[in-house]
Design a protein around this motif. Sequence first.
Motif, PDB file in Angstrom:
ATOM      1  N   GLY A 299       0.824  -1.200   0.000  1.00 20.46           N
ATOM      2  CA  GLY A 299       0.000   0.000   0.000  1.00 20.46           C
ATOM      3  C   GLY A 299       0.855   1.247   0.000  1.00 20.46           C
ATOM      4  O   GLY A 299       0.614   2.199  -0.750  1.00 20.46           O
ATOM      5  N   LEU A 300       1.909   1.222   0.813  1.00 19.44           N
ATOM      6  CA  LEU A 300       2.814   2.376   0.905  1.00 19.44           C
ATOM      7  C   LEU A 300       3.488   2.631  -0.442  1.00 19.44           C
ATOM      8  O   LEU A 300       3.539   3.772  -0.924  1.00 19.44           O
ATOM      9  CB  LEU A 300       3.859   2.118   1.992  1.00 19.44           C
ATOM     10  CG  LEU A 300       4.823   3.254   2.301  1.00 19.44           C
ATOM     11  CD1 LEU A 300       4.066   4.454   2.841  1.00 19.44           C
ATOM     12  CD2 LEU A 300       5.876   2.824   3.306  1.00 19.44           C
ATOM     13  N   GLY A 301       3.997   1.575  -1.058  1.00 17.89           N
ATOM     14  CA  GLY A 301       4.684   1.728  -2.344  1.00 17.89           C
ATOM     15  C   GLY A 301       3.763   2.278  -3.410  1.00 17.89           C
ATOM     16  O   GLY A 301       4.099   3.222  -4.125  1.00 17.89           O
ATOM     17  N   MET A 302       2.581   1.692  -3.505  1.00 18.77           N
ATOM     18  CA  MET A 302       1.606   2.157  -4.494  1.00 18.77           C
ATOM     19  C   MET A 302       1.222   3.599  -4.211  1.00 18.77           C
ATOM     20  O   MET A 302       1.113   4.416  -5.125  1.00 18.77           O
ATOM     21  CB  MET A 302       0.371   1.254  -4.431  1.00 18.77           C
ATOM     22  CG  MET A 302      -0.677   1.582  -5.449  1.00 18.77           C
ATOM     23  SD  MET A 302      -0.070   1.216  -7.099  1.00 18.77           S
ATOM     24  CE  MET A 302      -1.492   1.669  -8.069  1.00 18.77           C
ATOM     25  N   GLY A 303       1.023   3.916  -2.929  1.00 17.11           N
ATOM     26  CA  GLY A 303       0.624   5.273  -2.545  1.00 17.11           C
ATOM     27  C   GLY A 303       1.688   6.291  -2.917  1.00 17.11           C
ATOM     28  O   GLY A 303       1.388   7.344  -3.487  1.00 17.11           O
ATOM     29  N   LEU A 304       2.950   5.971  -2.638  1.00 16.15           N
ATOM     30  CA  LEU A 304       4.026   6.928  -2.926  1.00 16.15           C
ATOM     31  C   LEU A 304       4.198   7.125  -4.435  1.00 16.15           C
ATOM     32  O   LEU A 304       4.366   8.256  -4.898  1.00 16.15           O
ATOM     33  CB  LEU A 304       5.336   6.461  -2.292  1.00 16.15           C
ATOM     34  CG  LEU A 304       5.342   6.503  -0.753  1.00 16.15           C
ATOM     35  CD1 LEU A 304       6.671   5.998  -0.208  1.00 16.15           C
ATOM     36  CD2 LEU A 304       5.063   7.902  -0.242  1.00 16.15           C
ATOM     37  N   ALA A 305       4.132   6.027  -5.189  1.00 17.29           N
ATOM     38  CA  ALA A 305       4.255   6.152  -6.647  1.00 17.29           C
ATOM     39  C   ALA A 305       3.120   7.004  -7.195  1.00 17.29           C
ATOM     40  O   ALA A 305       3.330   7.874  -8.059  1.00 17.29           O
ATOM     41  CB  ALA A 305       4.251   4.770  -7.302  1.00 17.29           C
ATOM     42  N   THR A 306       1.909   6.777  -6.673  1.00 19.10           N
ATOM     43  CA  THR A 306       0.765   7.563  -7.133  1.00 19.10           C
ATOM     44  C   THR A 306       0.924   9.030  -6.748  1.00 19.10           C
ATOM     45  O   THR A 306       0.608   9.931  -7.529  1.00 19.10           O
ATOM     46  CB  THR A 306      -0.539   7.012  -6.531  1.00 19.10           C
ATOM     47  OG1 THR A 306      -0.594   5.616  -6.778  1.00 19.10           O
ATOM     48  CG2 THR A 306      -1.750   7.687  -7.126  1.00 19.10           C
ATOM     49  N   THR A 307       1.430   9.277  -5.531  1.00 25.35           N
ATOM     50  CA  THR A 307       1.636  10.657  -5.086  1.00 25.35           C
ATOM     51  C   THR A 307       2.579  11.394  -6.030  1.00 25.35           C
ATOM     52  O   THR A 307       2.312  12.538  -6.429  1.00 25.35           O
ATOM     53  CB  THR A 307       2.222  10.674  -3.663  1.00 25.35           C
ATOM     54  OG1 THR A 307       1.359   9.929  -2.814  1.00 25.35           O
ATOM     55  CG2 THR A 307       2.353  12.087  -3.145  1.00 25.35           C
TER      56      THR A 307
ATOM     57  N   VAL B 242       7.681   6.760 -14.937  1.00 24.20           N
ATOM     58  CA  VAL B 242       7.890   6.198 -13.596  1.00 24.20           C
ATOM     59  C   VAL B 242       8.160   4.704 -13.689  1.00 24.20           C
ATOM     60  O   VAL B 242       9.067   4.168 -13.045  1.00 24.20           O
ATOM     61  CB  VAL B 242       6.655   6.474 -12.703  1.00 24.20           C
ATOM     62  CG1 VAL B 242       6.739   5.687 -11.403  1.00 24.20           C
ATOM     63  CG2 VAL B 242       6.534   7.950 -12.413  1.00 24.20           C
ATOM     64  N   ASP B 243       7.383   4.040 -14.536  1.00 28.50           N
ATOM     65  CA  ASP B 243       7.531   2.599 -14.718  1.00 28.50           C
ATOM     66  C   ASP B 243       8.933   2.239 -15.186  1.00 28.50           C
ATOM     67  O   ASP B 243       9.595   1.363 -14.617  1.00 28.50           O
ATOM     68  CB  ASP B 243       6.484   2.140 -15.743  1.00 28.50           C
ATOM     69  CG  ASP B 243       6.484   0.638 -15.945  1.00 28.50           C
ATOM     70  OD1 ASP B 243       5.861  -0.047 -15.131  1.00 28.50           O
ATOM     71  OD2 ASP B 243       7.122   0.170 -16.903  1.00 28.50           O
ATOM     72  N   MET B 244       9.429   2.950 -16.199  1.00 28.32           N
ATOM     73  CA  MET B 244      10.772   2.662 -16.721  1.00 28.32           C
ATOM     74  C   MET B 244      11.845   2.972 -15.683  1.00 28.32           C
ATOM     75  O   MET B 244      12.796   2.204 -15.511  1.00 28.32           O
ATOM     76  CB  MET B 244      11.040   3.497 -17.972  1.00 28.32           C
ATOM     77  CG  MET B 244      10.268   3.048 -19.179  1.00 28.32           C
ATOM     78  SD  MET B 244      11.031   3.730 -20.661  1.00 28.32           S
ATOM     79  CE  MET B 244       9.712   4.568 -21.428  1.00 28.32           C
ATOM     80  N   ALA B 245      11.673   4.105 -14.985  1.00 21.49           N
ATOM     81  CA  ALA B 245      12.688   4.508 -14.007  1.00 21.49           C
ATOM     82  C   ALA B 245      12.770   3.472 -12.889  1.00 21.49           C
ATOM     83  O   ALA B 245      13.864   3.060 -12.483  1.00 21.49           O
ATOM     84  CB  ALA B 245      12.350   5.878 -13.445  1.00 21.49           C
ATOM     85  N   LEU B 246      11.623   3.014 -12.390  1.00 22.41           N
ATOM     86  CA  LEU B 246      11.631   2.018 -11.315  1.00 22.41           C
ATOM     87  C   LEU B 246      12.275   0.719 -11.792  1.00 22.41           C
ATOM     88  O   LEU B 246      13.094   0.125 -11.096  1.00 22.41           O
ATOM     89  CB  LEU B 246      10.206   1.724 -10.842  1.00 22.41           C
ATOM     90  CG  LEU B 246       9.545   2.776  -9.959  1.00 22.41           C
ATOM     91  CD1 LEU B 246       8.147   2.318  -9.573  1.00 22.41           C
ATOM     92  CD2 LEU B 246      10.367   3.001  -8.708  1.00 22.41           C
TER      93      LEU B 246
END
Lengths: 207, 225
Positions: B39-47, B84-88
């Motif tokens: 949840g934290l990871g998804m939340g931060l990426a979305t933020t 974001v996807d590529m960078a991660l």
Amino acid sequence: MNLEALRGKLTYQAALLGAFALLTSGALALASKVTSPAIEAATAEDLKQSLTQVLPGQYDNDLSKDTLALPGPDGDVTVYRARKGSQVVAVVFRVQGRGYAGPVVSMMGVGRDGHILGVRVISHKETPGLGDKIEPAKDKWIFAFDGKSLGEPPSDKFAVRKDGGVFDQFAGATITPRAVVNSVKGGLEFFGREKARLLDEAVQDGQ
Amino acid sequence: MSTDYARISRDGLWDNNVVFAQMLALCPTLAVTGTATNGLGMGLATTAVLTVSNILISAIRKLVSPDVRIPVYVVVIATLVTLVDMALNAWVHQLYKVLGLFIALIVVNCAILGRAESFASKNAVLPSAVDGLMMGLGFTAALVALGGVREILGSGTLFAQAHLLLGESFAFLEMTIIPGYKGYLLMILPPGGFLALGFLLAGKRVLDRRRTERAARLVAEPSVA
């Protein structure tokens, strides 16, 4: 010129959309160029990890470069070959079975003598808490394959207990271990069938 | 025109929370919150995506004709998510293996297009950035709360594998709340997501009602002291 008036014009809107498409695809192309070496390196590292896990023995070549593509149980299989000196000491390849919620994909390593060196499930969508005991982090079950070969146990015993075999199933989950056991058995049969080619040092992809 | 940043923050974090008040973005919310860490990871990426998209949309708001605004917003948001996807994938590959599947989901997160349409396209860059950040943090808080509840009830742990997300120095977050717990599968599976979300929503309603009642009482009977 007045921006308000311009915004209503069809040509302006078309040009705007075109400009954004151009800008964004340019940005993506640039990002792809910047990130692709790192992504390739990471993918290669993943492959190397999954290969070394099922290959405890010693070898001295770069597995990911020494490959053979052969027709396997489900489509073409890429076989990675571990050599010591020039002799092929083991092969690693992917096998796949149908689990409860989709394909269960494993990597298996087989030694020159036909014994299993190791099996690891690399991707699955099985039920957490029931079917995921096939992961080494959750349960030791997957190590039951180590040292097994075709004929030991005999072919009709190479199955989960419910099917009259020697491998345990889990309480509440039979389909998942059955998928793994059957795919591993398929892998061993593939090894037996293609043994001559797999272990022939002279055969190389692209030759 | 002065901008009320406190109002924007309160809206994003609580009053108008993406999940608990607007009821948007429920698909990623329910899908990833099997653990608090996810949840934290998804939340931060979305933020991150939400803040940058709000800034960009706000910066171009005068250029974009109202008639073609939606395709322009969609293209901008989709590009950001892909970046974001590529960078991660390239630089935080371990995390990408955990979250990779969900990153692409951010693009269909209606909260992002929703904020672009309802806030960023009408406000200056700075307030839009604050709005994106606060909405994102509110979303993150909601996901962590939901993930935490499901993880504690489902597997008896909290923030399992947090070191994959935040680095080894955050390994202290990983807690076993209920030692020797056998796990309660239902909470990890999708139905558990709906159940936990329902109870959390009810809890927020109760808190909000108490707050309005208290405020009403204070108005009705002025302090005796």
